[in-house]
Design an enzyme around this catalytic site. Structure first.
Site, mmCIF file in Angstrom:
data_model
loop_
_atom_site.group_PDB
_atom_site.id
_atom_site.type_symbol
_atom_site.label_atom_id
_atom_site.label_comp_id
_atom_site.label_asym_id
_atom_site.label_seq_id
_atom_site.Cartn_x
_atom_site.Cartn_y
_atom_site.Cartn_z
ATOM 1 C CG ASP A 198 -2.998 8.022 -1.806
ATOM 2 O OD1 ASP A 198 -3.119 8.550 -0.690
ATOM 3 O OD2 ASP A 198 -2.563 6.872 -1.984
ATOM 4 N NE ARG A 234 -0.523 1.765 3.637
ATOM 5 C CZ ARG A 234 0.594 2.448 3.835
ATOM 6 N NH1 ARG A 234 1.746 1.847 4.106
ATOM 7 N NH2 ARG A 234 0.615 3.767 3.750
HETATM 8 O O1 MRU Z 1 -4.812 3.176 1.804
HETATM 9 P P1 MRU Z 1 -3.325 3.400 1.837
HETATM 10 O O2 MRU Z 1 -2.678 2.858 3.056
HETATM 11 O O3 MRU Z 1 -2.658 2.933 0.565
HETATM 12 O O4 MRU Z 1 -3.184 4.982 1.871
HETATM 13 C C1 MRU Z 1 -1.897 5.536 1.854
HETATM 14 C C2 MRU Z 1 -1.878 6.998 1.981
HETATM 15 O O5 MRU Z 1 -2.907 7.661 2.005
HETATM 16 C C3 MRU Z 1 -0.543 7.662 1.976
HETATM 17 O O6 MRU Z 1 -0.559 8.808 2.766
HETATM 18 C C4 MRU Z 1 -0.177 8.042 0.543
HETATM 19 O O7 MRU Z 1 -0.263 6.941 -0.309
HETATM 20 C C5 MRU Z 1 1.180 8.624 0.429
HETATM 21 S S1 MRU Z 1 2.434 7.402 0.674
HETATM 22 C C6 MRU Z 1 3.933 8.093 0.418
#
Ligand code: MRU
Length: 358
Positions: free
Chosen positions: A251, A44
């Protein structure tokens, strides 16, 4: 090991659903097992998903080449007939689509898939063994670049922090969200390496607790002082003057908004109310220069993430649930966006131009 690596025909990764209780490496040898790992959040974080997308196409090429070789009894490294290549590319496109659809909000996933597919198509090859090699090379390059870019990003951001700062972060934008180093946490690491004493406030990040399970664990491993809080404690800490800066990852960044883990918007509003700098750290691959907030689909996750933890019920089994994984923070709430190419200030009218030209 790194968060995600190519391992002799499989994709090896740290299973993040088990942290911090168990540190376990799992191997995905098929595209469907990779998709399961992405949907379940075993891997993730936007940059790690970019690498997963790239490696996913390499895996599809690897397994597809073997399947065609077995079906035709022709070794994949000798002759490829036009029909064999057509079948191979058809299967590759289908796998690429399947991987991209696992998680829609983090742009890096589709970016990683498209970059490897693009490398194959731009090469003009008509040979399966060559396409397989090109895919793997490009995927490895994406992963290597991620590490180098995060190091540069960290150094660019470190200068924004002062000795003694207390920094709030949300979710996990650390090395486990990337191939290595991290974005927001990479900046904190770089500032600490530059001799600044920082302490971190890590928001638990309900419902899947990436903040408590992963960020807190990562920072403790590095011996960077960290205190875990519930998400709802952030506001009163800001009001009491206990937070000097906020830094989060992203993201996807459109011209008008930053998409990040649900709860980020709330922190940005609170930071604005209390005149606390709010930073976003993200590589250029996270930018989406052609879309606006309204164009982006926010992933909605299953109701049981809120209703239960394992066998323990947190709500009635049939409670109605709304569980978006991400939210959008208006760019006006962001003090600075830290990238590997420098720091950009959205308050400046031309802040976006550097991205359009990079
Ligand atoms: O649902 P996730 O755990 O994949 O969400 C991750 C995030 O929101 C992070 O803050 C984002 O991907 C930035 S990671 C450098």
């Amino acid at each position: 090991m790194r968060t995600i690596e190519w391992n002799n025909g499989t994709i090896a990764m740290i299973d993040q659903t088990l942290l911090p209780g168990e540190y376990k490496i799992i191997e995905c040898g098929t595209v469907s097992s990779l998709c399961e790992a992405i949907v379940s959040l075993r891997v993730r974080g936007a940059p790690a998903l970019g690498a997963a997308g790239g490696y996913g196409v390499a895996l599809a090429a690897h397994t597809g080449a073997h399947a065609i070789a077995a079906a035709t009894t022709t070794p994949a490294n000798t002759m490829t007939t036009p029909l064999m290549f057509k079948h191979f590319m058809h299967a590759l496109h289908a796998a690429a689509e399947m991987i991209k659809q696992t998680r829609p909000t983090a742009i890096n996933l589709a970016w990683g898939v498209d970059r490897v597919m693009g490398a194959i198509m731009e090469s003009g090859t008509r040979r399966i063994d060559e396409a397989k090699g090109i895919a793997l090379n490009e995927a490895i390059t994406i992963a290597e670049e991620d590490v180098q870019r995060n190091r540069r990003l960290g150094q660019n951001g470190a200068a924004l922090f002062e000795d003694g700062d207390t920094v709030l972060t949300h979710c996990n934008a650390g090395r486990l969200a990337c191939v290595d180093v991290g974005t927001a946490i990479g900046v904190i690491r770089a500032a600490v390496e530059a001799g600044k004493e920082l302490s971190v406030i890590s928001c638990e990040t309900r419902p899947l607790n990436q903040g408590s399970r992963i960020t807190t664990w990562e920072l403790m491993q590095d011996q960077i002082p960290v205190t875990l809080i519930t998400d709802s404690t952030a506001g009163s800490m800001m009001r009491e003057g206990k937070i000097d800066r906020v830094i989060v990852g992203a993201d996807r960044i459109t011209r008008d908004a930053v998409f990040n883990k649900i709860g980020t918007y709330t922190h940005s509003v609170l930071a604005k109310e209390h005149s606390i700098p709010f930073y976003v750290a993200a590589p250029i691959s996270t930018f989406d220069p052609v879309r606006m907030e309204q164009d982006i689909m926010i992933e909605e996750r299953g109701p049981d993430e809120l209703r239960r933890i394992g066998d323990v019920m947190l709500a009635p089994a049939d409670a109605a649930v709304y569980n978006p994984a991400f939210d959008a923070t208006p760019i006006a709430n962001v003090t600075a966006v830290i990238t590997e190419d420098g720091v950009m200030y959205p308050a400046k009218p031309d802040w976006w131009h550097g991205i359009m030209n990079s």
